[in-house]
Design a protein around this motif. Structure first.
Motif, short mmCIF file in Angstrom:
data_model
loop_
_atom_site.label_atom_id
_atom_site.label_comp_id
_atom_site.label_asym_id
_atom_site.label_seq_id
_atom_site.Cartn_x
_atom_site.Cartn_y
_atom_site.Cartn_z
N THR A 65 -7.85 -0.85 -3.48
CA THR A 65 -8.09 -2.09 -2.26
C THR A 65 -6.60 -3.00 -2.85
O THR A 65 -5.98 -3.15 -1.69
N VAL A 102 -3.64 -2.98 -0.05
CA VAL A 102 -2.86 -4.60 0.87
C VAL A 102 -1.44 -4.27 0.18
O VAL A 102 -0.23 -4.69 0.89
N GLY A 104 0.37 -1.55 2.45
CA GLY A 104 0.42 -1.73 3.68
C GLY A 104 0.16 -0.69 4.87
O GLY A 104 0.54 -0.69 6.04
N VAL A 116 -6.66 -3.17 6.59
CA VAL A 116 -7.91 -4.07 5.18
C VAL A 116 -7.91 -5.94 5.25
O VAL A 116 -7.03 -5.88 6.84
N THR A 167 -9.73 -10.37 2.69
CA THR A 167 -9.02 -9.97 1.70
C THR A 167 -7.78 -9.19 1.31
O THR A 167 -7.32 -9.61 0.12
N ARG A 168 -6.68 -9.61 2.01
CA ARG A 168 -5.36 -9.31 1.93
C ARG A 168 -5.13 -11.00 1.43
O ARG A 168 -4.67 -10.59 0.62
N SER A 169 -6.04 -12.34 2.12
CA SER A 169 -5.15 -13.59 1.45
C SER A 169 -5.77 -13.33 -0.05
O SER A 169 -5.08 -14.15 -0.84
N LEU A 189 -3.47 -11.51 -1.95
CA LEU A 189 -1.72 -11.85 -2.51
C LEU A 189 -2.01 -13.60 -3.31
O LEU A 189 -0.76 -13.64 -4.10
#
Length: 237
Positions: free
Chosen positions: A28, A32, A35, A39, A43-45, A48
């Motif tokens: 995962t 992310v 790109g 996602v 989850t991306r947040s 990151l």
């Protein structure tokens, strides 16, 4: 950010460390950062934030192998100190930056073997394009090798671009950007004639240049009374 191992040496955080901190799988995290796959925003947040907290940097070599690395453009020239070459390199680098590409500038010092070596290296690195500018050795062996390089780059999804060089032949997968040598020679000679001059002297950059570059000065003299001479072979750019 780094962490210390049991023996006191610093180690970089890995993608698994990022995944553990974000509470997701390593795949995962890869999605992310790459790109290329959808996602969820939440989850991306999380991923990151974990990347930022650990100061994680993805391995560019691994990304390149996976086909997700930063596209690279190679600009190969004879001498980087030549003012015209420097301006061209600046233009290519600026456009590469605008597109989010990495630009590599390679100087061969006029060595054809070094030039071929750079092209082969960039093919292995899967460069998006290889741009060649400068003189072309007038040798059948060099021409045939360049044709094979162009075909090899094309098969790898790359492209060979020739600036101010003659085409490699019909059907060869190459992009050619030609200079207006004829127009330039005519304009230059017309200006000299307007100043009252009746003799001209051409100083080619190198004896290795393709003969048509020097011939264009002679065949495009706009007045039959002018006398071209080509006695010098200095190492100019």
């Amino acid at each position: 950010m780094t962490r210390r191992s049991a023996v006191g040496q610093q180690q970089r955080y890995t993608i698994r460390d990022v995944a553990a901190r974000a509470g997701v799988s390593a795949s995962t995290v890869s999605r992310v950062l790459g790109g290329a796959y959808p996602v969820s925003a939440e989850t991306r947040s999380r991923v990151l934030r974990a990347v930022d907290a650990l100061d994680y940097v993805a391995d560019a070599r691994a990304k390149a192998i996976a086909g997700a690395g930063t596209p690279t453009l190679a600009f190969v020239l004879d001498h980087i100190t030549g003012p015209s070459f420097a301006h061209m390199a600046h233009g290519v680098e600026r456009e590469a930056a605008r597109l989010g590409h990495l630009c590599l500038v390679c100087s061969t010092d006029g060595d054809p073997k070094q030039q071929l070596a750079f092209v082969e290296m960039m093919r292995a690195q899967r460069a998006a394009a290889v741009i060649l500018v400068g003189g072309t050795p007038v040798r059948a062996e060099f021409h045939d090798r360049m044709v094979r390089m162009a075909e090899s780059l094309n098969s790898a999804g790359s492209r060979l671009v020739l600036c101010g060089r003659p085409p490699l032949g019909r059907g060869t997968p190459v992009t050619v950007i030609e200079y207006d040598n004829e127009g330039g020679a005519h304009t230059l000679c017309a200006h000299l004639l307007a100043q009252g001059h009746r003799k001209s002297l051409s100083a080619p950059a190198s004896s290795r240049r393709h003969p048509r570059n020097s011939d264009e000065t002679a065949k495009n003299l706009p007045h039959p009374g002018t006398t071209p001479r080509f006695p010098l072979q200095p190492a100019l750019t």
